[in-house]
Design a protein around this motif. Sequence first.
Motif, mmCIF file in Angstrom:
data_model
loop_
_atom_site.group_PDB
_atom_site.id
_atom_site.type_symbol
_atom_site.label_atom_id
_atom_site.label_comp_id
_atom_site.label_asym_id
_atom_site.label_seq_id
_atom_site.Cartn_x
_atom_site.Cartn_y
_atom_site.Cartn_z
ATOM 1 N N LEU A 1 0.842 -1.205 0.000
ATOM 2 C CA LEU A 1 0.000 0.000 0.000
ATOM 3 C C LEU A 1 0.875 1.252 0.000
ATOM 4 O O LEU A 1 0.643 2.186 -0.784
ATOM 5 N N MET A 2 1.897 1.270 0.853
ATOM 6 C CA MET A 2 2.758 2.448 0.946
ATOM 7 C C MET A 2 3.536 2.679 -0.349
ATOM 8 O O MET A 2 3.769 3.824 -0.728
ATOM 9 N N ASN A 3 3.924 1.617 -1.021
ATOM 10 C CA ASN A 3 4.609 1.783 -2.310
ATOM 11 C C ASN A 3 3.733 2.541 -3.296
ATOM 12 O O ASN A 3 4.202 3.423 -4.020
ATOM 13 N N ASP A 4 2.453 2.194 -3.322
ATOM 14 C CA ASP A 4 1.530 2.891 -4.223
ATOM 15 C C ASP A 4 1.371 4.347 -3.807
ATOM 16 O O ASP A 4 1.400 5.252 -4.643
ATOM 17 N N LEU A 5 1.228 4.579 -2.511
ATOM 18 C CA LEU A 5 1.010 5.954 -2.038
ATOM 19 C C LEU A 5 2.250 6.812 -2.256
ATOM 20 O O LEU A 5 2.167 7.961 -2.680
ATOM 21 N N SER B 1 4.727 6.440 -4.402
ATOM 22 C CA SER B 1 5.181 6.648 -5.791
ATOM 23 C C SER B 1 4.020 7.012 -6.722
ATOM 24 O O SER B 1 4.228 7.144 -7.925
ATOM 25 N N GLY B 2 2.817 7.176 -6.163
ATOM 26 C CA GLY B 2 1.654 7.438 -7.017
ATOM 27 C C GLY B 2 1.444 6.308 -8.013
ATOM 28 O O GLY B 2 0.969 6.544 -9.127
ATOM 29 N N GLY B 3 1.826 5.104 -7.629
ATOM 30 C CA GLY B 3 1.645 3.944 -8.507
ATOM 31 C C GLY B 3 2.767 3.756 -9.521
ATOM 32 O O GLY B 3 2.808 2.753 -10.239
ATOM 33 N N LEU B 4 3.722 4.717 -9.560
ATOM 34 C CA LEU B 4 4.779 4.640 -10.587
ATOM 35 C C LEU B 4 5.647 3.394 -10.441
ATOM 36 O O LEU B 4 6.181 2.877 -11.423
ATOM 37 N N HIS B 5 5.804 2.909 -9.196
ATOM 38 C CA HIS B 5 6.681 1.739 -9.006
ATOM 39 C C HIS B 5 6.189 0.559 -9.846
ATOM 40 O O HIS B 5 6.988 -0.256 -10.304
ATOM 41 N N ARG B 6 4.878 0.505 -10.094
ATOM 42 C CA ARG B 6 4.351 -0.602 -10.920
ATOM 43 C C ARG B 6 4.871 -0.500 -12.363
ATOM 44 O O ARG B 6 5.223 -1.504 -12.967
#
Length: 258
Positions: A43-47, A49-54
């Motif tokens: 969840l924190m990765n999404d928050l 990076s605004g989802g950019l990590h995906r």
Amino acid sequence: MAEQRATAAGGMETSYGFRNVEDGDKQPLVDAVFHKVANRYDLMNDLMSGGLHRLWKDAMVAWLNPPRRAGWHGLDVAGGTGDIAFRIVEASAGLAAATVLDINGSMLAVGQERARKRRLDGNVDFVEANAECLPFGDETFDAYTIAFGIRNVPHIDTALAEAFRVLKPGGRFLCLEFSEVEMPLLDKVYEAWSFRAIPQIGKAVTGDGEPYSYLVESIRKFPNQSNFADMIRRAGFERVAWRNYSGGIAALHSGWKL
Ligand SMILES: C[S@@+](CC[C@H](N)C(=O)[O-])C[C@H]1O[C@@H](n2cnc3c(N)ncnc32)[C@H](O)[C@@H]1O
């Protein structure tokens, strides 16, 4: 920001974020961070990076281009909750195998549960071990990947030497990591976001901002693109190259064991 990046000559082994620590003290501090954040990690990765990590992870596996053939085996080091390993198996149409290796049992437990839910547990196995001392024989794997992991490993040269050792001749090394922003305005915005917003978001979501201060500071300390490329070459890899993503917020380094 006064803190200087580490260089190819070293520095990461005794830096825990912006704090200088004794050689040997960094790993337990890093482990405590990931034990704390494991349950909210995805969840924190999404928050953060605004989802950019995906998208960056998709790009990593696209560059790896795992073949659609059984018997091909990738090792994803510091693989945490499994994002890269899952993408590798899916890109190979379910034919490749991937091993997720991580030093942290809490992160691996989340990964194992995710693999089970996605029915990928037949292709993905999980190993609790240190990137600096891989429990595998020489020339075992077709590819070695590590995403947002290497800056947490105290002795990066040792981890790179281990990567080289366990790869088969012709094997591929790919490392995705936060890097040096190379766009003048973006670097200011990114710095404000990293140092002001991320620890606050971490505190609001998990009740503790400290682990996120470490994550942000460790990003700022990590060697820049060309210094890290030198370290990869020094480990024996050839044809070392990198691609920047989002202006250098992340960089993907590639090398070959030839
Ligand atoms: C930021 S997470 C990255 C997880 C995953 N690769 C991803 O991209 O989402 C960093 C991971 O590095 C792991 N790690 C830290 N030091 C390590 C070491 N010495 N050996 C193996 N894993 C390590 C942590 O436990 C954590 O799971």
